[in-house]
Scaffold this active site. Structure first.
Site, mmCIF file in Angstrom:
data_model
loop_
_atom_site.group_PDB
_atom_site.id
_atom_site.type_symbol
_atom_site.label_atom_id
_atom_site.label_comp_id
_atom_site.label_asym_id
_atom_site.label_seq_id
_atom_site.Cartn_x
_atom_site.Cartn_y
_atom_site.Cartn_z
ATOM 1 N N ARG A 32 0.839 -1.341 0.036
ATOM 2 C CA ARG A 32 -0.079 0.054 0.103
ATOM 3 C C ARG A 32 0.603 1.306 0.040
ATOM 4 N NH1 ARG A 32 1.743 1.777 4.140
ATOM 5 N NH2 ARG A 32 0.599 3.478 3.799
ATOM 6 N N GLY A 33 0.164 2.374 0.148
ATOM 7 C CA GLY A 33 1.042 3.652 -0.266
ATOM 8 C C GLY A 33 0.755 3.942 -1.534
ATOM 9 N N ALA A 34 0.803 5.305 -2.119
ATOM 10 C CA ALA A 34 0.509 5.609 -3.335
ATOM 11 C C ALA A 34 1.795 5.278 -4.107
ATOM 12 C CB ALA A 34 -0.023 7.153 -3.755
ATOM 13 N N ARG B 181 -6.220 -0.234 -7.473
ATOM 14 C CA ARG B 181 -7.029 0.862 -6.716
ATOM 15 C C ARG B 181 -7.278 1.925 -7.537
ATOM 16 N NH1 ARG B 181 -4.570 1.347 -0.791
ATOM 17 N NH2 ARG B 181 -6.506 2.017 -0.359
ATOM 18 N N GLN C 47 -2.938 2.259 9.700
ATOM 19 C CA GLN C 47 -1.710 2.626 9.118
ATOM 20 C C GLN C 47 -0.626 3.280 10.034
ATOM 21 O OE1 GLN C 47 -4.594 2.928 7.624
ATOM 22 N NE2 GLN C 47 -4.305 2.324 5.510
ATOM 23 N N ASP D 14 -2.305 10.769 -2.181
ATOM 24 C CA ASP D 14 -2.400 9.974 -3.264
ATOM 25 C C ASP D 14 -2.587 10.466 -4.649
ATOM 26 O OD1 ASP D 14 -3.094 8.527 -0.573
ATOM 27 O OD2 ASP D 14 -3.016 6.659 -2.055
ATOM 28 N N ASN E 26 -6.088 12.260 0.032
ATOM 29 C CA ASN E 26 -5.219 11.369 0.722
ATOM 30 C C ASN E 26 -6.095 10.578 1.746
ATOM 31 O OD1 ASN E 26 -2.550 10.598 1.659
ATOM 32 N ND2 ASN E 26 -2.943 11.912 3.544
ATOM 33 N N LYS E 27 -5.419 9.832 2.756
ATOM 34 C CA LYS E 27 -6.200 9.062 3.658
ATOM 35 C C LYS E 27 -7.170 9.717 4.447
ATOM 36 C CE LYS E 27 -5.634 5.513 3.795
ATOM 37 N NZ LYS E 27 -6.688 4.461 3.065
HETATM 38 O O1 MRU Z 1 -4.654 3.109 1.999
HETATM 39 P P1 MRU Z 1 -3.231 3.318 2.031
HETATM 40 O O2 MRU Z 1 -2.642 2.894 3.324
HETATM 41 O O3 MRU Z 1 -2.769 2.915 0.732
HETATM 42 O O4 MRU Z 1 -3.243 5.181 1.868
HETATM 43 C C1 MRU Z 1 -2.015 5.654 2.107
HETATM 44 C C2 MRU Z 1 -2.329 7.251 1.886
HETATM 45 O O5 MRU Z 1 -3.282 7.612 1.903
HETATM 46 C C3 MRU Z 1 -0.760 7.836 2.106
HETATM 47 O O6 MRU Z 1 -0.877 8.868 2.714
HETATM 48 C C4 MRU Z 1 -0.406 8.158 0.677
HETATM 49 O O7 MRU Z 1 -0.642 6.973 -0.235
HETATM 50 C C5 MRU Z 1 0.852 8.639 0.671
HETATM 51 S S1 MRU Z 1 2.324 7.104 0.769
HETATM 52 C C6 MRU Z 1 3.614 7.899 0.467
#
Ligand code: MRU
Length: 342
Positions: A49-51, A86, A187, A228, A238-239
């Site tokens: 996970r993470g963009a 995603r 997370q 994201d 973002n999250k």
């Molecule tokens: O659902 P996730 O855990 O993939 O969400 C991640 C985030 O929202 C992060 O802030 C974003 O992807 C940046 S990661 C460098």
């Protein structure tokens, strides 16, 4: 395909393995991922996970399949399947575009492997630049609040928002971090706390609902989060929970920074209204699902909403910390983000 060893991803002898992030920190389970279906499942279940990291992992899986001998049509289909794993993080789609472009020449098999390797290398380099630009913003002794996980698990390098904090810590700035737990999938509590603990970055874990009260008491000097997808006008997806933090920071006059690589910019989205928000399973809100087993604390049939991301309007962001430098609201209003794409 180059060998690489990251905190959550290893490539060795043409094999790709992921550290299952849905089980961290208490269970360290590495999973070999050798098919498109396995990678799509891992992305959807947030095992990876993470963009930036989902883009890198998907690209490296395409390289694995290219080296395994998949034909051109099969790889093109794989790229399109992975692209839609995603919807909100734009890095994945940009990476798949890079791979598609690499497949146009006669030597496409070599080119697609090289493109995947270059994507991973470049992500690490972009994180370094973000970390250095962002750390320069931070004053000694700052108390910084962050959300979700934006560190080495979420990128191929030191991370984005977490990379900025890490660099400031390494520069002896004596920072202290409030780590939001980040409901519903935690997370922050599971991953950011784990990473900061290993790095020796002083942190305190809080529930998401504590952030505004800490701000009101003057205990938060700055908020730094990841992204994201960033629209051309500076709006940031973002999250979930990021928007609430931005509103609270604005109310208290606290700087609110977004740290991201140029691969997270999406000039095709004029504003945040154009960004698709992933809707996830209601079970994640009713209780815990996954590694810890299923534990439902709400009525089993409780209707529950679960948007995985929110959009923070540019008017609430004070700094965009990108690999190309730190941009303020005036620069963003002048359209600088369109030229900052990596
Ligand atoms: O659902 P996730 O855990 O993939 O969400 C991640 C985030 O929202 C992060 O802030 C974003 O992807 C940046 S990661 C460098």
């Amino acid at each position: 395909m180059r060998e690489r060893r990251g905190l959550g991803l290893v490539v060795a002898a043409g094999r790709l393995e992921l550290l299952d992030q849905s089980r961290l920190p208490h269970t360290r389970q590495w999973r070999a991922i050798d098919t498109v279906a396995a990678m799509v499942e891992a992305i959807r279940a947030l095992r990876v996970r993470g963009a930036p990291m989902i883009a890198v992992a998907a690209a490296l899986l395409v390289a694995v399949r290219a080296e395994a001998g998949d034909d051109r049509d099969t790889l093109i289909e794989a790229i399109e399947t992975l692209r839609s794993a995603r919807p909100t993080a734009v890095n994945l789609s940009h990476a798949m575009n890079d791979l598609r472009r690499a497949m146009t020449g006669a030597d496409w098999r070599v080119a697609v492997v090289a493109a995947a390797d270059a994507l991973a290398d470049r992500d690490a380099a972009l994180c370094e630049a973000i970390g250095n630009h962002g750390a320069a913003l931070i004053a000694p002794g700052e108390r910084i609040l962050t959300h979700c996980n934006t560190g080495a698990l979420a990128t191929a390098g030191i991370g984005t928002a977490a990379g900025v904090i890490r660099r400031a810590h390494e520069q002896g700035k004596n920072v202290a971090v409030w780590v939001d737990e980040t409901r519903p999938l935690l997370q922050g509590a599971r991953l950011t706390a784990w990473e900061f603990g290993m790095l020796g970055v002083p942190y305190t874990l809080i529930t998401d609902s504590m952030a505004a009260a800490l701000m009101a008491r003057g205990q938060v000097g700055r908020v730094i989060v990841g992204a994201d997808r960033i629209a051309a006008n500076g709006d940031v997806a973002n999250k979930i929970g990021t928007y609430g933090l931005a509103v609270a920071a604005h109310h208290h006059g606290i700087p609110f920074a977004v740290a991201a690589p140029g691969t997270t910019l999406d000039p095709a989205c004029a504003s945040g209204a154009d960004i698709e928000i992933e809707q996830r399973d209601a079970a994640e809100v009713r209780g815990v699902t996954g590694a810890a087993g299923d534990w439902c604390w709400a009525p089993a049939d409780a209707p529950a909403a679960n948007p995985a991301f929110d959009v923070t309007p540019a008017a609430l962001v004070t700094h965009w910390i990108l690999d190309k430098g730190v941009f303020d609201r005036d620069a963003v209003a002048d359209g600088c983000l369109v030229d900052a794409v990596s």
